[in-house]
Design a protein around this motif. Structure first.
Motif, PDB file in Angstrom:
ATOM      1  N   ARG A  68     -16.178 -10.575  -9.408  1.00 60.28           N
ATOM      2  CA  ARG A  68     -16.413 -10.263  -7.841  1.00 60.28           C
ATOM      3  C   ARG A  68     -15.608  -9.698  -7.452  1.00 60.28           C
ATOM      4  N   PHE A  69     -14.359  -9.578  -7.720  1.00 61.29           N
ATOM      5  CA  PHE A  69     -13.363  -9.100  -7.056  1.00 61.29           C
ATOM      6  C   PHE A  69     -12.368  -7.863  -7.702  1.00 61.29           C
ATOM      7  N   GLY A  70     -12.611  -7.522  -8.948  1.00 62.89           N
ATOM      8  CA  GLY A  70     -11.802  -6.729  -9.665  1.00 62.89           C
ATOM      9  C   GLY A  70     -12.757  -5.232  -9.574  1.00 62.89           C
ATOM     10  N   PRO A  71     -11.843  -4.178 -10.229  1.00 65.62           N
ATOM     11  CA  PRO A  71     -12.328  -3.058 -10.462  1.00 65.62           C
ATOM     12  C   PRO A  71     -13.867  -3.020 -11.429  1.00 65.62           C
ATOM     13  N   ARG A  72     -14.898  -3.198 -10.902  1.00 66.19           N
ATOM     14  CA  ARG A  72     -16.286  -3.318 -11.438  1.00 66.19           C
ATOM     15  C   ARG A  72     -16.556  -2.375 -12.756  1.00 66.19           C
TER      16      ARG A  72
END
Length: 359
Positions: A68-72
């Motif tokens: 959800r919040f990381g480097p996808r």
């Protein structure tokens, strides 16, 4: 080597006639390579795909927070050549899992799998992994939320129990809950996880295996696709577990360390498990088929060792294998190491036995 049996026993034929994507994933689940932290990254998966076109491959476990919040792109990016590939999620909050599943579906994954089997302290601290065996209703709520959020299959990978749980009661309770929630398949590591007193490494070997428990689960849920995992050391052993036992037939097998540490066994999967033509005749051919992809990786600033660290298990027992491993281990991590390093390593191996056996 297992793949040398291609002209030996009768293969186990892929029985799914449908060409729809869910059916392709269901058929591929007949043989899968387990999600393994620090191992089954995109480079590993592309290498494994060069050895088998049909098996289902899995990502490393990735947490809902990271999705959800990381480097996808770094965490979830993969190439189309890897398909069919499933993503494994770690989490315990239904709505967070649903959001993460939607993101993974948008990336193009063929399946989303919930981790209910990892015993590490870090995972327990996050209230997910094997400790969720004690919370079947939470697992069911998570499955239901993901099912409502995505169209791709939602599956669960679990243990037969944890700590002092009765495996009969614990596994049935989890299966009852997730089946009611719409789970598309259950992958069972056929041993308990001891969250108190054993390390994650010990949890892979110390608790005794109970394959019969997985067969009893399948007998109880004949309509639920059930795959077995844990302690399967060869393709021969995998095929044996796919054969009927007391009138019960499992839907799939999942190999982890055996497939990673002896990747050549994957060369036999397409013929012996799926009744299809092998992807390549031998390991050298599979590796050289990856040269264009490796060149692209290097051109983007990647290191050769990102790829070759997954190939160190090749050619075990063949003349030159030790020199092959040494050269790659020493030179591939160096700045500027190119394809010539891999080519020179391959030249050190006498794999004529593999070539002649597969011909």
């Amino acid at each position: 080597m297992d793949h040398q049996r291609a002209n030996g026993p009768s293969p186990l034929i892929d029985r799914s006639p449908s060409l729809s994507e869910p059916s392709k994933v269901s058929a591929a689940r007949r043989f899968s390579v387990a999600p393994m932290m620090d191992w089954t990254d995109r480079h590993c998966r592309l290498f494994h795909r060069s050895l088998t076109r049909r098996a289902l491959l899995y990502t490393e476990m990735v947490t809902t927070g990271a999705v959800r919040f990381g480097p996808r792109e770094r965490l979830l990016g993969f190439s189309a050549e890897e398909q069919p590939v499933a993503v494994q999620l770690g989490g315990s909050e239904p709505q967070e899992l649903a959001e993460a599943a939607r993101i993974c579906e948008d990336f193009g994954y063929a399946e989303v799998n919930l981790n209910v089997g990892c015993p590490s302290d870090r995972v327990q601290d996050g209230r997910f992994g094997a400790c969720l065996m004690a919370e079947p209703e939470r697992v069911a709520a998570s499955v239901a939320a993901m099912k409502a959020a995505v169209a791709i299959p939602v599956t669960v990978k679990c243990r037969i129990g944890i700590d002092d749980q009765d495996p009969e009661e614990a596994l049935d309770a989890l299966a009852d809950a997730v089946v009611a929630a719409g789970c598309d398949a259950l992958i069972v590591h056929a041993r308990k996880a001891w969250l108190k007193g054993l390390s994650p490494r010990e949890n892979r070997d110390v608790p005794p295996l109970d394959y019969d428990r997985v067969f009893r689960l399948k007998a109880r849920f004949p309509a639920l696709p059930v795959s077995i995992n844990g302690g399967i050391g060869s393709l021969d052993e995998a095929i044996a577990l796919l054969r009927p036992r007391d009138g019960v037939t499992l839907d799939g097998v999942m190999l982890g360390r055996a497939a990673y540490q002896n990747p050549e066994l994957l060369l036999g999967v397409d013929a012996l498990v799926f009744g299809a033509e092998p992807s390549h005749a031998h390991a050298r051919e599979a590796v050289t088929s990856l040269f264009p992809a490796i060149s692209q990786h290097l051109a983007k600033g990647g290191r050769l060792s990102n790829v070759t660290r997954h190939m160190l298990g090749l050619f075990a027992g063949k003349p030159g294998a030790r020199a092959y491993r040494r050269l790659l281990s020493e030179q591939a991590p160096r700045e500027g190491a190119g394809l010539d390093v891999l080519a020179r390593a391959l030249d050190l191996v006498d794999d004529r036995e593999i070539v002649s056996a597969a011909a």
